[in-house]
Design an enzyme around this catalytic site. Structure first.
Site, PDB file in Angstrom:
ATOM      1  N   ASP A 102      92.334 -65.668 145.082  1.00  0.00           N
ATOM      2  CA  ASP A 102      92.054 -64.946 143.833  1.00  0.00           C
ATOM      3  C   ASP A 102      92.760 -65.643 142.672  1.00  0.00           C
ATOM      4  O   ASP A 102      93.763 -66.345 142.872  1.00  0.00           O
ATOM      5  CB  ASP A 102      92.556 -63.495 143.923  1.00  0.00           C
ATOM      6  CG  ASP A 102      91.830 -62.725 145.004  1.00  0.00           C
ATOM      7  OD1 ASP A 102      90.696 -63.104 145.359  1.00  0.00           O
ATOM      8  OD2 ASP A 102      92.413 -61.745 145.508  1.00  0.00           O
TER       9      ASP A 102
HETATM   10  N1  URA Z   1      93.385 -61.906 150.228  1.00  0.00           N
HETATM   11  C1  URA Z   1      93.310 -61.453 148.957  1.00  0.00           C
HETATM   12  O1  URA Z   1      93.200 -60.267 148.722  1.00  0.00           O
HETATM   13  N2  URA Z   1      93.361 -62.362 147.968  1.00  0.00           N
HETATM   14  C2  URA Z   1      93.511 -63.687 148.166  1.00  0.00           C
HETATM   15  O2  URA Z   1      93.576 -64.468 147.213  1.00  0.00           O
HETATM   16  C3  URA Z   1      93.596 -64.137 149.500  1.00  0.00           C
HETATM   17  C4  URA Z   1      93.523 -63.228 150.517  1.00  0.00           C
END
Ligand code: URA
Length: 232
Positions: A102
């Site tokens: 993310d």
């Molecule tokens: N899980 C998440 O919620 N976000 C990420 O960036 C990676 C794994």
């Protein structure tokens, strides 16, 4: 492969630019100046341009310590991407981030031009673990840990077993190990239990930890042994 093509691919320059450099006697193969653009090179040849080593491997594997605020995609649609952070000497055609983090997640991002490797890394059937350090707004308890470890049901889908290990006495900083990578998976797994992830960092892929010497935003090539540790 021809020397001009190899140089062009490795340095993300045009074939004519590569030919010009070769003509100017700026390119050495295994320590010898080569002036023929069609000189046949192999993967094991060491190539320099103006005395600087050029990474001419067909496939490259880069570890980046992703900072917050950059998009882990090839096209950020106007926003900065992890590829934009690569230093010039590492840029080349065909690179892409293997998997997604993310925008606000930090840590280990793998960037490669090897589609088969990336597929294996991301396929749940290959069981390559991804390890995360998560900071939570509320503590976890045994019920949450058991739900992670049993393979929880999330929005009607049964997830693969995951591990959840508290790292502080308050049980608000935890290590999570996943074998799959669904959209916002870590955050959604905690939200199911009313817990919000306030910071998330990927600390390892497979058996390979993020290099602690790599500052946020920095990148380096993986060694052959590190590459093996990922899929071991
Ligand atoms: N899980 C998440 O919620 N976000 C990420 O960036 C990676 C794994």
């Amino acid at each position: 492969m021809r020397l001009d093509k190899k140089l062009a691919d490795a340095l993300n320059i045009t074939r004519s630019e590569a030919k010009a450099a070769i003509k100017q006697k700026a390119v050495c193969v295994n320590g010898r100046v080569i002036t023929a653009a069609d000189f046949a090179c192999s993967d094991s040849d060491s190539i320099t341009l103006n005395g600087q080593a050029v990474n001419t491997q067909t496939f490259v594997y880069i570890m980046m310590n992703k900072p917050q605020g950059v998009i882990s995609a090839s096209d950020g649609k106007g926003e900065p991407t992890v590829l934009d952070l690569l230093p010039d000497a590492m840029r080349r055609k065909g690179l892409f981030p293997a998997g997604r983090l993310d925008k606000d997640t930090t840590g280990f991002m793998l960037i490669t031009n090897d589609g088969v490797f990336a597929h294996n890394l991301l396929s749940p059937s290959k069981h390559v673990d991804k390890t995360y350090l998560a900071t939570l707004d509320k503590p976890v308890d045994d019920r949450v840990i058991a739900d992670f470890e049993n393979g929880m049901e999330l929005n009607g889908e049964r997830l693969l077993q995951a591990s959840l290990r508290p790292l502080n006495t308050e049980q608000t900083v935890v290590e999570v190990v996943l074998r799959q990578g669904l959209y916002h998976q870590v955050k959604r797994m905690f939200l199911k239990h009313g817990i919000t992830v306030t910071a998330l960092r990927r600390t390892a892929i497979g058996q390979l930890p993020l290099d602690p010497a790599l500052r946020e935003g920095d990148s380096r090539y993986l060694t052959a042994a590190e590459l093996q540790a990922i899929t071991a």
